[in-house]
Scaffold this active site. Sequence first.
Site, PDB file in Angstrom:
ATOM      1  CE1 TYR A 191       1.140  -0.186   4.448  1.00  0.00           C
ATOM      2  CE2 TYR A 191       0.233   1.872   4.399  1.00  0.00           C
ATOM      3  CZ  TYR A 191       0.822   0.869   4.991  1.00  0.00           C
ATOM      4  OH  TYR A 191       1.307   1.148   6.146  1.00  0.00           O
ATOM      5  CE  LYS A 209       3.404   3.419   3.220  1.00  0.00           C
ATOM      6  NZ  LYS A 209       3.453   3.330   4.931  1.00  0.00           N
TER       7      LYS A 209
HETATM    8  N1  PDD Z   1       3.058   5.673   7.312  1.00  0.00           N
HETATM    9  N2  PDD Z   1       7.853   4.469   8.474  1.00  0.00           N
HETATM   10  C1  PDD Z   1       6.773   3.634   8.529  1.00  0.00           C
HETATM   11  C2  PDD Z   1       6.646   2.512   9.202  1.00  0.00           C
HETATM   12  C3  PDD Z   1       5.429   4.162   7.910  1.00  0.00           C
HETATM   13  O1  PDD Z   1       4.562   3.357   8.134  1.00  0.00           O
HETATM   14  C4  PDD Z   1       5.633   5.537   7.365  1.00  0.00           C
HETATM   15  C5  PDD Z   1       4.302   6.233   6.632  1.00  0.00           C
HETATM   16  C6  PDD Z   1       6.592   6.467   7.415  1.00  0.00           C
HETATM   17  C7  PDD Z   1       6.673   7.673   6.639  1.00  0.00           C
HETATM   18  O2  PDD Z   1       6.807   7.754   5.470  1.00  0.00           O
HETATM   19  P1  PDD Z   1       6.213   8.881   4.445  1.00  0.00           P
HETATM   20  O3  PDD Z   1       7.057  10.006   4.805  1.00  0.00           O
HETATM   21  O4  PDD Z   1       6.462   8.443   3.374  1.00  0.00           O
HETATM   22  O5  PDD Z   1       4.782   8.993   5.168  1.00  0.00           O
HETATM   23  C8  PDD Z   1       7.792   5.952   8.285  1.00  0.00           C
HETATM   24  C9  PDD Z   1       1.853   5.919   6.554  1.00  0.00           C
HETATM   25  C10 PDD Z   1       1.497   7.341   6.509  1.00  0.00           C
HETATM   26  C11 PDD Z   1       0.797   4.792   6.897  1.00  0.00           C
HETATM   27  O6  PDD Z   1       1.154   3.761   7.217  1.00  0.00           O
HETATM   28  O7  PDD Z   1      -0.404   5.407   6.744  1.00  0.00           O
END
Ligand code: PDD
Length: 279
Positions: free
Chosen positions: A31, A145
Amino acid sequence: MIVYFNSKFLHKDDVKISPFDRAFLFADGAYEALRSYNQKLFRLEDHLKRFEHSLNELSIPFSDFNNLEIIAGELAKKNNINSEYSVYMQISRGISFPRTHHFVNNITPNVFAFVKPIADNRKQVEEGVSVILEKDLRWLRCDIKSTSVLPAVMASQKAFLSGAFEAVLYRNNLITEGSHTSFFAVKNNILYTTPLSNYILNGITRKVVLELCKENQIEFSEENIRTDELKSYDEFFITGTTTEVTPIIKIDDWFVNNGKPGKVTKDIQRLFNFYTKNY
Ligand code: PDD
């Protein structure tokens, strides 16, 4: 709420998904979570590149990336969202029957997306948040992810129940990242953040912050932060798509910087806000 599912825009209650979808049985999918600034998807190319990486690493065949921006825009329209919005996009490997761990390659992925207005985060961004430290129980491919995030869910729930905003994770005495955010520390005006590896997600807000540091001659180092040396740092903050740049003012029982957002953190926030305002 109108959502997107496999080329159709449907009411959320009208989506029908087989229980043999491998995301339901195995969390077999990937995702992305994006957001808009000025109604434009922020760093779309970076998100699509990361999505492609996740799907490639999981051998989920998907190449229709160009449509995702259009789908997000349509969803905002169909839901009458005129404010800034976040987008969730998920691609599962698809349905396979009977249930087997291995998969064959001719399964059609299921594509699902929804948007929602961005929640007001001004208070936490201005005043800072508390976090708890939790052991990182996740797998060894956190660069993917994947929808398989149960250890992060468990850590996040622990934080929620203790009234904290986030659980900051550590592995072998080294901070990795937050359950859904990237982690930064500041010492003597130098920023520190965990180096990219299979142990963390390649955070796009993290990348933007490091770009802004470069452009503004703010020194930074991608190096590991030890849990037993946390008290030697002056400031901490977390970053993420919806979290933006959020100061940490408390770690477990320790009030960092007397419970106030640090000066360097505020400088980074100002640069980040200027960048997103003009995006
Ligand atoms: N989460 N680390 C993890 C484990 C994350 O799941 C996320 C983002 C980030 C930050 O990444 P970014 O700056 O690209 O949003 C770091 C998203 C927002 C979520 O799981 O909904």
